[in-house]
Scaffold this active site. Structure first.
Site, mmCIF file in Angstrom:
data_model
loop_
_atom_site.group_PDB
_atom_site.id
_atom_site.type_symbol
_atom_site.label_atom_id
_atom_site.label_comp_id
_atom_site.label_asym_id
_atom_site.label_seq_id
_atom_site.Cartn_x
_atom_site.Cartn_y
_atom_site.Cartn_z
ATOM 1 N N SER A 1 -3.701 11.006 28.097
ATOM 2 C CA SER A 1 -4.236 9.700 28.481
ATOM 3 C C SER A 1 -3.126 8.725 28.851
ATOM 4 O O SER A 1 -3.383 7.546 29.054
ATOM 5 C CB SER A 1 -5.078 9.139 27.345
ATOM 6 O OG SER A 1 -4.256 8.870 26.234
ATOM 7 N N LEU B 1 0.581 6.569 28.195
ATOM 8 C CA LEU B 1 0.959 5.719 27.059
ATOM 9 C C LEU B 1 0.024 4.520 27.018
ATOM 10 O O LEU B 1 0.427 3.378 27.202
ATOM 11 C CB LEU B 1 2.417 5.278 27.178
ATOM 12 C CG LEU B 1 3.450 6.404 27.039
ATOM 13 C CD1 LEU B 1 4.849 5.830 26.970
ATOM 14 C CD2 LEU B 1 3.182 7.259 25.800
ATOM 15 N N HIS B 2 -1.244 4.817 26.796
ATOM 16 C CA HIS B 2 -2.251 3.776 26.664
ATOM 17 C C HIS B 2 -2.821 3.905 25.264
ATOM 18 O O HIS B 2 -2.608 4.904 24.596
ATOM 19 C CB HIS B 2 -3.363 3.989 27.699
ATOM 20 C CG HIS B 2 -2.844 4.080 29.104
ATOM 21 N ND1 HIS B 2 -3.423 4.856 30.075
ATOM 22 C CD2 HIS B 2 -1.767 3.499 29.685
ATOM 23 C CE1 HIS B 2 -2.737 4.746 31.195
ATOM 24 N NE2 HIS B 2 -1.732 3.934 30.994
ATOM 25 N N ALA B 3 -3.554 2.926 24.831
ATOM 26 C CA ALA B 3 -4.287 3.007 23.564
ATOM 27 C C ALA B 3 -3.415 3.599 22.451
ATOM 28 O O ALA B 3 -2.340 3.101 22.156
ATOM 29 C CB ALA B 3 -5.570 3.794 23.767
ATOM 30 N N PRO C 1 -1.503 6.453 21.983
ATOM 31 C CA PRO C 1 -0.101 6.817 22.181
ATOM 32 C C PRO C 1 0.808 5.594 22.305
ATOM 33 O O PRO C 1 1.923 5.596 21.791
ATOM 34 C CB PRO C 1 -0.127 7.637 23.472
ATOM 35 C CG PRO C 1 -1.500 8.213 23.510
ATOM 36 C CD PRO C 1 -2.389 7.148 22.945
#
Lengths: 108, 551
Positions: free
Chosen positions: A24, A26-28, A30
């Site tokens: 996904s 480096l969002h949310a 991570p």
């Protein structure tokens, strides 16, 4: 998964280039893991895209704004005593798969 | 005083109101009467208390809500945001203004990225409002204590809010904002909660006031009489006892089989308990997403066999692997795409990795031989009849008896007559069909309002498919979110849909509503819906034309 991190040094700046391993990006979650690690690293590290401006890895809003996606190259940088360890630790985290998948209830 | 909104489902409840505040007043840009240092302490204290509160809530929440809350705590402690706050404070601004201003700039930056980053912008807005509310000493975001079951009223609910809700304590959800297709409504359908959204003015209802929430009518009735309260209480008891698990049918006896969407063996039991006549969508992704390597034919066959065993011969429609840049797999490296919704996904992925599809078809066919069963298999994201034919011959070659495709891509809907010649059945995925028909990315909150399957353009596409189904005499199902909306379910049947598949908790309301109308009435309502000029108009005109109430 062990990823070989190659460190470079140029005029006192230690750097490593890694590819984002999380599906996904480096969002949310991570991104939060990157920022949590950054908070423990001394000297601190910065992150940037190869052609971009470096941002403080301890700032979640700046990391999110970089919009690092799966497969993007991230340059991790640091200077000073122990910069090698800081860069290596962060580079290893960025390269890892940090997602945990959950089935989406309504994906059709 | 009564309020009108858009109901989700058909339930009716009476109970006391509890409000959740999640808006804060915007501070004004005034010169502070305090010293810079005093304002700095105020800002720091407020941010730290918000961070600590979010952290403690994260500990009690699980899954995605935990991650969202933990990230929000980091936002409150963000050193770069703090630098910007300090820059405001030294100009003698108030702490309220400095916080509001600093977060506001970052919110705009994240919003400009779109997609999931825009959702994080919503999280940042929430942190900013929490902090400003703390500084101004106004209530914010407190979920009411559960002393007795209540009707929760809010402007709108975020996933983080609803994840923390003790649903056993919530009689109904009422929001002044939101839409029938957004998060709150989807949650209400999945959990079988009574809900009314977009009910303007409801935030004015004082805490503790007794109201009646009628989802079928979309109304909130203030100050109900003692007689009305008793009447609704009786209905609530009756609904609790309502164990009607009969097969789906219209008032004239036309059968409309009702199926469940399931994503694992664990969901099957719940689906059958809710009276599902079969599974209309078995998502097979659960076998793949956690894996570092493709599961073997044997391992897959064993999993499918277990599910078919639990289904005891009932119809089960399996969808082949739906993966792509939007839902990547660890063992199938896929290039990041600028626009994954329009990229390599569904059957497009499977065709590129044909062995994966062949293995899955082999496993499915083996499972259907292993136990008495009625297994149907369909592929997602088919674009036209040629692709449908390609999949059908591959599936039949591997021994699959009943082969179908999903229609989610508008091109495939338009040539549905050709598609039906190639396959045994079709199932419409309304969520993707809507996103593609209206060119509105489902992952992008900024265009969420377009994601409404009541849109006449979507309904006309379904009508094309419905006519083709009728002409061919082959079954046509809908397995998207649309099927779980009771009134829309009636319209879909009127358009030629022959069965519906949905989250198990939606079965009861859909079953009850279908039983109220005849096929001729459903067709008349469908004719009205396709002539609306917007989703909202289609919905309200159908409601106004109902020959009798939906419950």
């Amino acid at each position: 998964m062990n990823i070989e991190i190659e460190l470079k040094e140029e005029s006192g700046v230690i750097s490593a280039e890694v590819v984002v391993g999380s599906k996904s990006g480096l969002h949310a979650r991570p991104a939060a893991m990157v920022v949590a690690l950054a908070g423990t690293l001394e000297p601190p590290v910065t992150l940037r895209k190869p052609d971009g401006q470096a941002v403080n890895a301890r700032s979640i809003v700046k990391v999110l704004y970089q919009n690092f996606c799966h497969g993007d190259v991230v340059v991790v940088e640091s200077t000073g005593d122990g910069a090698e360890d800081s860069v290596r630790e962060m580079a290893e985290l960025v390269a890892r798969e940090l997602d945990h998948e959950d089935a989406d209830e309504t994906d059709d | 005083m009564n309020y009108q909104g858009l109901g989700v489902g058909l339930g009716i409840v009476v109970g006391p109101v509890r409000r959740m505040f999640n808006t804060a007043p915007d501070p004004t840009d005034t010169v502070s009467a305090l010293s810079v240092e005093e304002e700095r302490v105020r800002a720091k204290t407020a941010l730290e208390s918000v961070a600590a509160e979010l952290e403690s809530r994260a500990k009690h929440a699980g899954g995605e809500a935990h991650d969202v809350l933990a990230a929000q705590a980091m936002m409150a402690r963000d050193p770069d945001v703090w630098d910007d706050i300090e820059a405001q404070l030294v100009q003698r601004k108030t702490a309220e203004w400095a916080v509001f201003h600093a977060f506001g700039a970052f919110v705009l930056m994240l919003k400009s990225l779109g997609g999931t980053q825009a959702e994080r912008a919503g999280d940042l807005v929430d942190v900013s409002r929490r902090t400003v509310a703390a500084l101004m000493d106004v209530p914010y975001g407190e979920l009411p204590e559960c002393d007795e079951p209540y009707i929760l009223i809010a402007e709108d609910l975020s996933p983080a809010d609803t994840a923390l809700l003790d649903l056993s304590c919530v009689l109904a959800l009422v929001t002044s904002g939101g839409s029938p297709t957004a998060h709150t409504a989807i949650l209400a359908r999945a959990k079988g909660l009574v809900a009314v959204v977009s009910a303007e003015g409801v935030l004015d209802i004082p805490d503790g006031e007794i109201v009646v929430v009628d989802a079928a009518e979309g109304t909130i009735e203030g100050s109900p009489s003692a007689g009305r309260v008793a009447e609704v209480r009786a209905l609530m008891v009756q609904e609790d006892d309502d164990g009607d698990l009969s097969a789906g049918q219209l008032s004239d006896g036309t059968a409309v089989p009702l199926f469940a969407n399931v994503g694992s063996l664990g969901n099957v039991e719940n689906a059958l308990a809710k009276g599902a006549e079969g599974v209309g969508l078995l998502r097979t992704e659960f076998l793949f997403f956690e894996e570092q390597e493709a599961p073997t034919v044997e391992a897959q066959a064993a999993s499918y066999t277990e599910i078919l065993k639990a289904m005891e011969g009932r119809k089960t429609v399996a969808r082949t692997l739906d993966a792509g840049a939007d839902k990547p797999l660890a063992f199938l490296p896929m290039d990041a795409e600028e626009n994954p919704a329009l990229g390599v996904r569904g059957i497009r992925t499977a065709i590129r990795h044909e062995q994966l599809l062949r293995d899955q078809l082999t496993a499915l066919a083996a499972a259907s031989e292993a136990v008495p069963s009625d297994l149907w298999v369909m592929a997602p994201m088919i674009a036209d009849a040629a692709e449908a034919k390609q999949f059908a011959s591959l599936a039949r070659e591997h021994g699959v008896k009943t082969v179908g495709v999903m229609i989610e891509v508008p091109s495939c809907a338009i040539v549905a007559d050709q598609v039906f010649e190639a396959v045994d059945f079709v199932s419409i995925g309304t969520n993707d069909l809507t996103q593609y028909a209206l060119a509105a990315d489902r992952q992008n909150g900024a265009v969420a309002a377009y994601q409404d399957p009541w849109h006449p353009a979507v309904l006309r596409l379904i009508r094309i498919v419905g006519n083709a189904a009728t002409a061919s005499g082959k079954p046509l199902s809908v397995c998207g979110e649309a099927a779980s909306d009771p009134l829309l379910a009636v319209v879909l049947v009127g358009l030629g849909v022959t069965s519906l598949s949905m989250v198990p908790n939606a079965l009861r309301d859909v079953r009850a509503t279908l039983a109220r109308y005849s096929l001729a009435e459903a067709r008349a309502l469908a004719a009205i819906a396709v002539n609306g000029t917007s989703a909202g108009e289609a919905r309200s005109q159908v409601r106004a034309a109902l020959p009798r109430p939906p419950r």
